[in-house]
Design a protein around this motif. Structure first.
Motif, PDB file in Angstrom:
ATOM      1  N   GLU A 161      14.598  52.359  40.682  1.00 51.11           N
ATOM      2  CA  GLU A 161      15.670  52.589  41.634  1.00 51.11           C
ATOM      3  C   GLU A 161      15.459  51.737  42.887  1.00 51.11           C
ATOM      4  O   GLU A 161      14.329  51.604  43.371  1.00 51.11           O
ATOM      5  CB  GLU A 161      15.742  54.064  42.052  1.00 51.11           C
ATOM      6  CG  GLU A 161      16.161  55.022  40.941  1.00 51.11           C
ATOM      7  CD  GLU A 161      17.623  54.888  40.561  1.00 51.11           C
ATOM      8  OE1 GLU A 161      18.445  54.537  41.435  1.00 51.11           O
ATOM      9  OE2 GLU A 161      17.948  55.144  39.377  1.00 51.11           O
ATOM     10  N   GLU A 220      13.063  59.525  50.829  1.00 48.93           N
ATOM     11  CA  GLU A 220      13.769  59.362  49.562  1.00 48.93           C
ATOM     12  C   GLU A 220      12.806  58.931  48.456  1.00 48.93           C
ATOM     13  O   GLU A 220      12.890  59.409  47.321  1.00 48.93           O
ATOM     14  CB  GLU A 220      14.893  58.326  49.723  1.00 48.93           C
ATOM     15  CG  GLU A 220      15.834  58.225  48.546  1.00 48.93           C
ATOM     16  CD  GLU A 220      16.745  59.430  48.383  1.00 48.93           C
ATOM     17  OE1 GLU A 220      17.653  59.358  47.555  1.00 48.93           O
ATOM     18  OE2 GLU A 220      16.542  60.457  49.073  1.00 48.93           O
ATOM     19  N   THR A 231      19.475  57.499  42.276  1.00 47.29           N
ATOM     20  CA  THR A 231      19.785  57.571  43.698  1.00 47.29           C
ATOM     21  C   THR A 231      20.873  56.558  44.019  1.00 47.29           C
ATOM     22  O   THR A 231      21.195  55.710  43.188  1.00 47.29           O
ATOM     23  CB  THR A 231      18.530  57.300  44.556  1.00 47.29           C
ATOM     24  OG1 THR A 231      18.826  57.548  45.926  1.00 47.29           O
ATOM     25  CG2 THR A 231      18.053  55.866  44.385  1.00 47.29           C
ATOM     26  N   GLU A 232      21.443  56.667  45.194  1.00 45.89           N
ATOM     27  CA  GLU A 232      22.489  55.743  45.592  1.00 45.89           C
ATOM     28  C   GLU A 232      21.926  54.743  46.588  1.00 45.89           C
ATOM     29  O   GLU A 232      21.406  55.119  47.636  1.00 45.89           O
ATOM     30  CB  GLU A 232      23.663  56.496  46.214  1.00 45.89           C
ATOM     31  CG  GLU A 232      24.849  55.589  46.483  1.00 45.89           C
ATOM     32  CD  GLU A 232      26.113  56.396  46.747  1.00 45.89           C
ATOM     33  OE1 GLU A 232      26.534  56.438  47.906  1.00 45.89           O
ATOM     34  OE2 GLU A 232      26.651  56.988  45.797  1.00 45.89           O
ATOM     35  N   THR A 233      21.993  53.456  46.248  1.00 41.10           N
ATOM     36  CA  THR A 233      21.394  52.411  47.066  1.00 41.10           C
ATOM     37  C   THR A 233      22.139  52.231  48.385  1.00 41.10           C
ATOM     38  O   THR A 233      23.369  52.235  48.423  1.00 41.10           O
ATOM     39  CB  THR A 233      21.387  51.080  46.299  1.00 41.10           C
ATOM     40  OG1 THR A 233      20.737  51.277  45.036  1.00 41.10           O
ATOM     41  CG2 THR A 233      20.660  50.008  47.078  1.00 41.10           C
ATOM     42  N   GLY A 241      23.169  56.194  53.979  1.00 43.14           N
ATOM     43  CA  GLY A 241      23.241  56.695  52.620  1.00 43.14           C
ATOM     44  C   GLY A 241      24.113  57.921  52.519  1.00 43.14           C
ATOM     45  O   GLY A 241      24.733  58.338  53.496  1.00 43.14           O
ATOM     46  N   ARG A 242      24.154  58.511  51.317  1.00 46.95           N
ATOM     47  CA  ARG A 242      24.954  59.725  51.094  1.00 46.95           C
ATOM     48  C   ARG A 242      24.110  60.762  50.373  1.00 46.95           C
ATOM     49  O   ARG A 242      24.482  61.285  49.340  1.00 46.95           O
ATOM     50  CB  ARG A 242      26.208  59.385  50.290  1.00 46.95           C
ATOM     51  CG  ARG A 242      27.160  58.439  51.028  1.00 46.95           C
ATOM     52  CD  ARG A 242      28.508  58.371  50.352  1.00 46.95           C
ATOM     53  NE  ARG A 242      28.434  57.768  49.042  1.00 46.95           N
ATOM     54  CZ  ARG A 242      29.474  57.635  48.210  1.00 46.95           C
ATOM     55  NH1 ARG A 242      30.651  58.092  48.575  1.00 46.95           N
ATOM     56  NH2 ARG A 242      29.341  57.057  47.036  1.00 46.95           N
ATOM     57  N   SER A 243      22.944  61.041  50.930  1.00 49.06           N
ATOM     58  CA  SER A 243      22.040  62.009  50.327  1.00 49.06           C
ATOM     59  C   SER A 243      22.285  63.399  50.895  1.00 49.06           C
ATOM     60  O   SER A 243      22.299  63.569  52.124  1.00 49.06           O
ATOM     61  CB  SER A 243      20.584  61.608  50.589  1.00 49.06           C
ATOM     62  OG  SER A 243      19.716  62.673  50.255  1.00 49.06           O
ATOM     63  N   ALA A 253      28.844  62.716  51.375  1.00 50.76           N
ATOM     64  CA  ALA A 253      28.293  62.906  50.037  1.00 50.76           C
ATOM     65  C   ALA A 253      29.293  63.453  49.029  1.00 50.76           C
ATOM     66  O   ALA A 253      29.003  63.515  47.849  1.00 50.76           O
ATOM     67  CB  ALA A 253      27.088  63.845  50.096  1.00 50.76           C
ATOM     68  N   ALA A 256      29.893  61.121  46.261  1.00 49.80           N
ATOM     69  CA  ALA A 256      28.710  60.550  45.623  1.00 49.80           C
ATOM     70  C   ALA A 256      28.577  61.069  44.202  1.00 49.80           C
ATOM     71  O   ALA A 256      29.218  62.041  43.803  1.00 49.80           O
ATOM     72  CB  ALA A 256      27.462  60.899  46.441  1.00 49.80           C
ATOM     73  N   THR A 257      27.728  60.420  43.434  1.00 47.50           N
ATOM     74  CA  THR A 257      27.511  60.835  42.038  1.00 47.50           C
ATOM     75  C   THR A 257      26.592  62.038  41.957  1.00 47.50           C
ATOM     76  O   THR A 257      26.354  62.562  40.883  1.00 47.50           O
ATOM     77  CB  THR A 257      26.913  59.678  41.238  1.00 47.50           C
ATOM     78  OG1 THR A 257      25.712  59.246  41.904  1.00 47.50           O
ATOM     79  CG2 THR A 257      27.877  58.518  41.138  1.00 47.50           C
ATOM     80  N   TYR A 264      20.430  67.051  43.010  1.00 49.75           N
ATOM     81  CA  TYR A 264      19.744  66.078  43.869  1.00 49.75           C
ATOM     82  C   TYR A 264      18.629  66.804  44.614  1.00 49.75           C
ATOM     83  O   TYR A 264      18.722  67.056  45.818  1.00 49.75           O
ATOM     84  CB  TYR A 264      20.755  65.486  44.854  1.00 49.75           C
ATOM     85  CG  TYR A 264      20.370  64.153  45.443  1.00 49.75           C
ATOM     86  CD1 TYR A 264      20.772  62.972  44.844  1.00 49.75           C
ATOM     87  CD2 TYR A 264      19.626  64.075  46.614  1.00 49.75           C
ATOM     88  CE1 TYR A 264      20.450  61.744  45.394  1.00 49.75           C
ATOM     89  CE2 TYR A 264      19.292  62.851  47.169  1.00 49.75           C
ATOM     90  CZ  TYR A 264      19.713  61.688  46.558  1.00 49.75           C
ATOM     91  OH  TYR A 264      19.387  60.469  47.104  1.00 49.75           O
TER      92      TYR A 264
END
Length: 541
Positions: A161, A220, A231-233, A241-243, A253, A256-257, A264
């Motif tokens: 990742e 992260e 994770t989302e880069t 980011g969108r954590s 978020a 986000a996926t 998550y």
């Protein structure tokens, strides 16, 4: 037989009902047992720091299939930290993740050349395969990124990742790979020193000087140490980011996926090892900047914040961004003395948690001394007699002071400059060195050791870099490692590893065993690659 018995219809119906009930209860019982087993197995996987459920199709077929498996004999290899390695002759290091090697350097263009002396058996004709469940973090500039990427390749990761790009893809700032045994190899790009002063200073992130690094990216990576999942880069130094685990990022978020903490997980797991590749090219005065106090701050941050119990300090390599050999000797002497002082004090310290903290040195300076000296002999900058005498003296030296003092005699060779010039981060105009980047006397051919005098041609040199680190980590985590190892024992182990691999000491291929290499790994896009080769190898040499 039952088929010949005569019974009334009511009794027959009752018998069928009883059989159906019996079958039903058996099915329920078996199902309940399976559910309990599945929950226990799932919990164990999570407790071991790796959740593989998201990709069973890849992980089930991607474990190492090398003879014999690169795994320590242990009842529970996930609970016992380990590292094991093999040196495999004529197995190419592909530099799968190293874009500096493949795209930006002239290591393998038509002008690239490796002088004949480097082609002798046992010098640069091998790569290193590593099996480990350690969580390892590399900290350094673009050279440190190269080292992280070739170490990841050596562990043949099953997933990878990118946490953040430095400015655009594929230039990585923070990234991490999952090993088949549940360990990780991560890297964060720092253009300076990783200190408290440079913590969370976005404007100092690459490609700017200053040594900026982000606790958000470290968290992260720690989460991926604990629970592996996609994770989302994040792009660029100021990118958000969108954590769901990060305050201020939850708002973005919903698209986000991974929209929830259930998908998550936010739990973290510390690193076991932190490797520091210093970044002198980004410092206006690296001799002053890489001080005892700065090193001490980096080391304590590695222990207290990153959670490591082993810190590896790499000495400063011979490179273009240096005026003379004296500068390198001065800084590298500080690095060695700091490590020796730490080892001596730690041996006397009473640990409250039973954990020994260790600092070891990986002598990249010695490796580049060996490479530059051999190259200078090959292209006629130094006579074979003089060069052979110095090679013997360096190999026979038994302490770092003696070694460093011997290298002073290389300064006249180092001062032989090409007409290729550049400016350092401090605005100083420098010239690339002939002994460093040229593969012939007229510099018509470029060296396949380094093409620009700073970055490495890792396909040629990476085998020894990975072997040295694996060997040093076995001093802390190998079969022979013990918590009460004395400072003297650690020093001897450290010295042996550097003498074997941070040099051009030939490997004894006569002692190698035949092996069949057969394993899977992933590329930069997580696409599966198959690696197969028949060769010979030395294990944990």
């Amino acid at each position: 037989m039952e088929s010949t018995r005569t019974i009334s219809k009511p009794c027959a119906a009752a018998g069928v009902t009883k059989r159906k009930l019996l079958i039903f209860f058996v099915i329920v019982f078996i199902g309940g047992c399976y559910n309990i087993y599945f929950q226990i197995a799932q919990t164990n996987r999570l407790n071991n720091g790796v959740n593989k459920d998201h990709d069973t199709s890849t992980t089930s077929n991607s474990s190492t299939a090398i003879r014999p498996p690169l795994v320590e004999e242990s009842a529970n290899k996930r609970n016992k930290k380990f590292i094991s390695y093999e040196l495999v002759k004529d197995l190419p290091l592909r530099a799968v993740y190293d874009i500096m090697e493949n795209d930006q350097l002239s290591c393998h263009d038509e002008s690239g050349f490796l002088p004949e002396p480097f082609q002798a058996p046992g010098l640069l004709d091998f790569s290193t395969l590593i099996d480990t469940n350690l969580n390892i973090l590399y900290v350094g500039d673009s050279v440190g990124v190269q080292f992280t990427q070739i170490l990841q390749e050596a562990t043949h990761p099953i997933k990878r990742e990118t946490i953040r790009y430095a400015w655009k893809a594929p230039h990585e700032n923070s990234h991490i790979a999952l090993t088949p045994s549940g360990g990780t190899v991560a890297g964060t790009r720092v253009t300076g020193l990783m200190t408290n002063t440079s913590r969370n200073v976005h404007r100092w992130l690459p490609n700017s000087a200053g040594g900026g690094w982000l606790t958000r990216d470290v968290r992260e990576m720690k989460r991926l140490n604990r629970h592996w999942r996609p994770t989302e880069t994040v792009s660029y130094k100021f990118g958000r980011g969108r954590s769901p685990c990060e305050e201020g990022e939850v708002e973005g978020a919903e698209n986000a996926t991974f929209p929830s903490k259930e998908e998550y997980p936010c739990e973290e797991q510390d690193f076991d090892v932190v490797v520091h590749q210093f970044a002198p090219g980004w410092q206006p005065n690296f001799v002053k900047g890489i001080s005892w106090s700065a090193i001490d701050e980096m080391v304590n941050l590695s222990f207290d914040y990153l959670g490591a119990n082993t810190v590896v300090l790499q000495t400063i390599q011979i490179m273009n961004n240096v005026e003379n050999i004296t500068e390198l000797i001065e800084v590298n002497s500080v690095i060695w003395k700091y490590a020796r002082d730490f080892q001596a004090k730690e041996a006397q310290r009473k640990s409250k948690d039973g954990r020994k903290r260790r600092v070891v040195v990986m002598d990249l300076y010695a490796y580049t001394v060996s490479l530059v000296l051999q190259n200078s002999m090959a292209i006629g900058l130094v006579s074979n007699d003089r060069g052979a005498t110095l090679q013997r003296q360096l190999q026979e030296s038994n302490d770092f002071d003696t070694y460093l003092n011997l290298t002073m005699s290389l300064d006249d060779i180092y001062q032989r400059k090409t007409q290729i010039h550049f400016k350092t981060a401090g605005g100083i105009e420098m010239f690339k060195k002939q002994s460093h980047i040229c593969a012939d006397a007229n510099c018509d051919k470029k060296s396949r050791i380094t093409a620009d005098g700073q970055h490495w041609c890792t396909k040629s040199t990476g085998g020894r870099i990975n072997a040295a680190l694996a060997c040093l980590l076995r001093c802390s985590f190998g079969e022979e490692a013990k918590a009460d190892k004395t400072a003297k024992e650690m020093k001897q182990c450290e010295w042996r590893c550097n003498k074997k691999y941070m040099s051009l000491a030939p490997l004894p291929w006569d002692n190698a065993e035949e092996i069949e290499v057969n394993f899977n790994m992933v590329d930069l896009t997580n696409k599966k690659l198959r690696i197969q080769n028949n060769s010979i190898a030395l294990r944990n040499y």
